[in-house]
Design an enzyme around this catalytic site. Structure first.
Site, PDB file in Angstrom:
ATOM      1  N   HIS A   1       2.322  14.498  -0.165  1.00 41.27           N
ATOM      2  CA  HIS A   1       1.681  15.594  -0.819  1.00 41.27           C
ATOM      3  C   HIS A   1       2.630  16.854  -0.752  1.00 41.27           C
ATOM      4  CE1 HIS A   1      -2.130  13.643  -0.994  1.00 41.27           C
ATOM      5  NE2 HIS A   1      -2.159  13.422   0.026  1.00 41.27           N
TER       6      HIS A   1
ATOM      7  N   ASP B   1       0.472   2.974   3.488  1.00 40.36           N
ATOM      8  CA  ASP B   1      -0.192   4.088   3.069  1.00 40.36           C
ATOM      9  C   ASP B   1       0.507   5.383   2.996  1.00 40.36           C
ATOM     10  OD1 ASP B   1      -2.437   5.364   1.721  1.00 40.36           O
ATOM     11  OD2 ASP B   1      -3.479   5.690   3.727  1.00 40.36           O
TER      12      ASP B   1
ATOM     13  N   ASN C   1      -4.040   5.396  -7.952  1.00 38.02           N
ATOM     14  CA  ASN C   1      -4.375   6.911  -8.090  1.00 38.02           C
ATOM     15  C   ASN C   1      -3.440   7.796  -8.532  1.00 38.02           C
ATOM     16  OD1 ASN C   1      -3.073   6.804  -5.309  1.00 38.02           O
ATOM     17  ND2 ASN C   1      -4.624   7.951  -4.509  1.00 38.02           N
TER      18      ASN C   1
ATOM     19  N   GLY D   1      -3.157  12.614   4.154  1.00 40.37           N
ATOM     20  CA  GLY D   1      -2.087  11.651   3.682  1.00 40.37           C
ATOM     21  C   GLY D   1      -1.052  12.048   4.553  1.00 40.37           C
TER      22      GLY D   1
ATOM     23  N   HIS E   1       0.922  -1.165  -0.150  1.00 35.58           N
ATOM     24  CA  HIS E   1       0.011  -0.057  -0.293  1.00 35.58           C
ATOM     25  C   HIS E   1       0.851   1.292   0.041  1.00 35.58           C
ATOM     26  CE1 HIS E   1      -3.966   2.154   1.571  1.00 35.58           C
ATOM     27  NE2 HIS E   1      -3.386   2.894   0.768  1.00 35.58           N
TER      28      HIS E   1
ATOM     29  N   ASN F   1      -6.505   9.878   5.857  1.00 38.44           N
ATOM     30  CA  ASN F   1      -7.903   9.036   5.611  1.00 38.44           C
ATOM     31  C   ASN F   1      -7.704   7.612   5.632  1.00 38.44           C
ATOM     32  OD1 ASN F   1     -10.374   8.694   4.948  1.00 38.44           O
ATOM     33  ND2 ASN F   1     -10.344   9.561   2.714  1.00 38.44           N
TER      34      ASN F   1
ATOM     35  N   LEU G   1       2.879   6.193  -5.031  1.00 37.34           N
ATOM     36  CA  LEU G   1       4.465   6.959  -5.373  1.00 37.34           C
ATOM     37  C   LEU G   1       4.052   8.054  -6.370  1.00 37.34           C
ATOM     38  CD1 LEU G   1       6.397   3.348  -6.611  1.00 37.34           C
ATOM     39  CD2 LEU G   1       6.737   5.074  -4.520  1.00 37.34           C
ATOM     40  N   ARG G   2       2.773   8.459  -6.663  1.00 40.61           N
ATOM     41  CA  ARG G   2       2.502   9.550  -7.333  1.00 40.61           C
ATOM     42  C   ARG G   2       2.815   9.848  -8.901  1.00 40.61           C
ATOM     43  NH1 ARG G   2      -1.424  10.095  -3.814  1.00 40.61           N
ATOM     44  NH2 ARG G   2      -0.799  10.966  -1.683  1.00 40.61           N
TER      45      ARG G   2
ATOM     46  N   ASP H   1      -8.145   2.689  -4.047  1.00 37.06           N
ATOM     47  CA  ASP H   1      -7.633   3.529  -2.790  1.00 37.06           C
ATOM     48  C   ASP H   1      -7.574   5.087  -2.914  1.00 37.06           C
ATOM     49  OD1 ASP H   1      -6.609   3.116   0.147  1.00 37.06           O
ATOM     50  OD2 ASP H   1      -5.249   4.200  -1.027  1.00 37.06           O
TER      51      ASP H   1
HETATM   52  O1  DOR Z   1      -4.655   9.723   3.763  1.00 32.43           O
HETATM   53  C1  DOR Z   1      -4.810   8.935   2.455  1.00 32.43           C
HETATM   54  N1  DOR Z   1      -4.020   9.736   1.455  1.00 32.43           N
HETATM   55  N2  DOR Z   1      -5.536   7.979   2.514  1.00 32.43           N
HETATM   56  C2  DOR Z   1      -5.955   7.430   1.268  1.00 32.43           C
HETATM   57  O2  DOR Z   1      -6.564   6.282   1.411  1.00 32.43           O
HETATM   58  C3  DOR Z   1      -5.394   7.818   0.125  1.00 32.43           C
HETATM   59  C4  DOR Z   1      -4.033   8.680   0.371  1.00 32.43           C
HETATM   60  C5  DOR Z   1      -3.568   9.498  -0.868  1.00 32.43           C
HETATM   61  O3  DOR Z   1      -3.546   9.027  -2.192  1.00 32.43           O
HETATM   62  O4  DOR Z   1      -3.487  10.788  -0.664  1.00 32.43           O
END
Ligand code: DOR
Length: 425
Positions: free
Chosen positions: A308, A304, A92, A323, A58, A277, A61-62, A150
């Site tokens: 960001h 997770d 995502n 995140g 989980h 989240n 890597l963006r 996710d």
């Molecule tokens: O906090 C979170 N950030 N929870 C998630 O399930 C997704 C993730 C994100 O992609 O930033």
């Protein structure tokens, strides 16, 4: 993984394995071998613990799409600094990993820039929109083993049923982000039971998580499908998973290191680094998740890791992105919450950070232990060193590190993947 010209041999001397034996390990041509190879480099490991390389099923890597938050290169640099020899990359991204072509393109990117092994996760639905299933059969045929939207929950029960049917037919796992988006909509950002009212923040009720898990485990029972519950965070969720396992449902559950160490009290600081989240919960929920991991209701640790860029965190709490960075401090956090208090030992760490995630994610060549003939994936761990975490020391591009300023174990000495040193302190 980046290619290196030569494949060196190593002898690792005097490390303690997970059950407490002092061992010498020898590595040649990428695997563990019985004898010290000629001319091998000696690694003195007195006082260090040797474990199989960690596997995260989980990771965000963006890349592609959000390279200012993280790249495959920076995210996997963080991973190897955390002891991970493989990560499974969530879908995502932009574009979303929702086709065979995008899986192949992600693999290609990873071949040239990753510091460890990267396995793309396929999205459950096209563009994560929750309307139409991704081509699960085709992606499964090209080696994808995990599917997840996710960040978003697949709300439609009919699509979830079909996805679980496909998981049974194609031997893949559906990893669900369990969040009823009607009970906990996009702005829900603080645990409703413990803190949202006090801080005047939109609440995220516990039932928004466990009610989806309850639905999904029943759909898994109905279909014979393979379900994985991402980052569960409440006592009720642990109860539902325990009940489902007692019924023989094929469900695995994951807990993050942060949901087992950090509590919602931290939100009083106002820092959006604590926005995640599902949200940080009360001390009672944290304890229930810890207990679930100890009694094996929860199977494994997933990070997770969710970096960001600053502009998305420097916002009022409800608008900031959820995140936390998580790969580099995953073991530190777990040691603090469960290992040092004596509630788990190194064999448990091996199971929850390596064997179980590799097994559930069907991650090839990983989680196989330290025996002769296995790929030489290992991590050397200092069991006693501590350090005050500084987010600016991070290999991740993300600075949203919830452990910044905390005094935590600082264990990772060396990470080796397929016989190559991927990280050395
Ligand atoms: O906090 C979170 N950030 N929870 C998630 O399930 C997704 C993730 C994100 O992609 O930033």
């Amino acid at each position: 993984m980046t290619e290196q010209a030569e494949q060196k041999a190593f002898s690792i001397r005097g490390a303690m394995d997970a059950v407490g034996n002092i061992v010498d390990l020898h590595v040649a041509r990428g695997v563990f071998v019985a004898e010290a190879p000629e001319g091998s480099e000696l690694i003195e490991a007195d006082g260090l613990v040797v474990l199989p390389g960690f596997v995260d099923i989980h990771t965000h890597l963006r890349e592609p799409g959000f390279e200012a938050s993280e790249t495959i290169a920076s995210g996997t640099a963080a991973a190897v600094a955390g002891g991970y020899t493989a990560v499974c990359a969530m879908a995502n991204t932009d574009p979303v990993t929702d086709s065979v072509e995008r899986v192949e393109s992600m693999r290609k990117l990873a071949r040239t820039s990753a510091h460890n092994e990267v396995f793309p996760i396929g999205s459950l639905t096209i563009d994560l929109a929750g309307q139409q299933l991704s081509p699960i059969a085709e992606m499964a045929a090209c080696g994808v083993r995990l599917f997840s939207d996710d960040g978003r929950c697949l709300m439609d029960p009919v699509l979830m049923r079909r996805a679980l049917e496909l998981s049974a037919a194609h031997n893949v796992v559906i990893a669900q982000h369990s969040q009823d988006h009607r009970l906990a909509p996009a702005d829900a950002c603080a645990d409703e039971r413990s803190i949202a009212g006090e801080l005047g923040l939109p609440g995220w009720p516990w039932a928004a998580e466990s009610s989806i898990i309850a639905r999904d485990v029943q759909l898994a029972e109905l279909t014979g499908g393979h379900l994985h519950v991402c980052h569960l965070s409440t006592a009720e969720s642990v109860e539902v998973v325990r009940w489902a396992k007692a019924r023989g449902v094929d469900v695995t559950a994951e807990a993050t290191p942060h949901h087992m160490l950090l509590t919602s009290d931290l939100l009083r600081s106002g820092s959006t680094d604590y926005k995640v989240n599902p949200p940080l919960r009360s001390a009672e929920d944290v304890e229930a998740v810890r207990a679930g991991l100890v009694d094996r209701t929860i199977d494994l640790v997933g990070t997770d890791h969710a970096p960001h860029e600053a502009q998305f965190k420097d916002l009022p709490f409800p608008q900031a992105k959820p995140g936390m960075t998580a790969l580099e401090q995953a073991l530190s956090s777990l040691m603090e919450s469960l290992l040092l208090p004596g509630r788990i030992d190194w064999t448990d760490v091996t199971r929850i950070m390596s064997t179980a995630p590799a097994h559930r994610g069907q991650v090839p060549g990983q989680g196989l232990g330290l025996g002769v003939g296995s790929p030489a994936n290992l991590v050397l761990v200092h069991p006693a060193r501590r350090r005050v975490v500084n987010r600016d020391d991070s290999a991740s591009a993300g600075r949203n590190n919830p452990y910044h300023g905390m005094d935590l174990p600082d264990p990772i000495e060396l990470t080796m993947g397929a016989g190559r040193i991927l990280y050395r302190r």
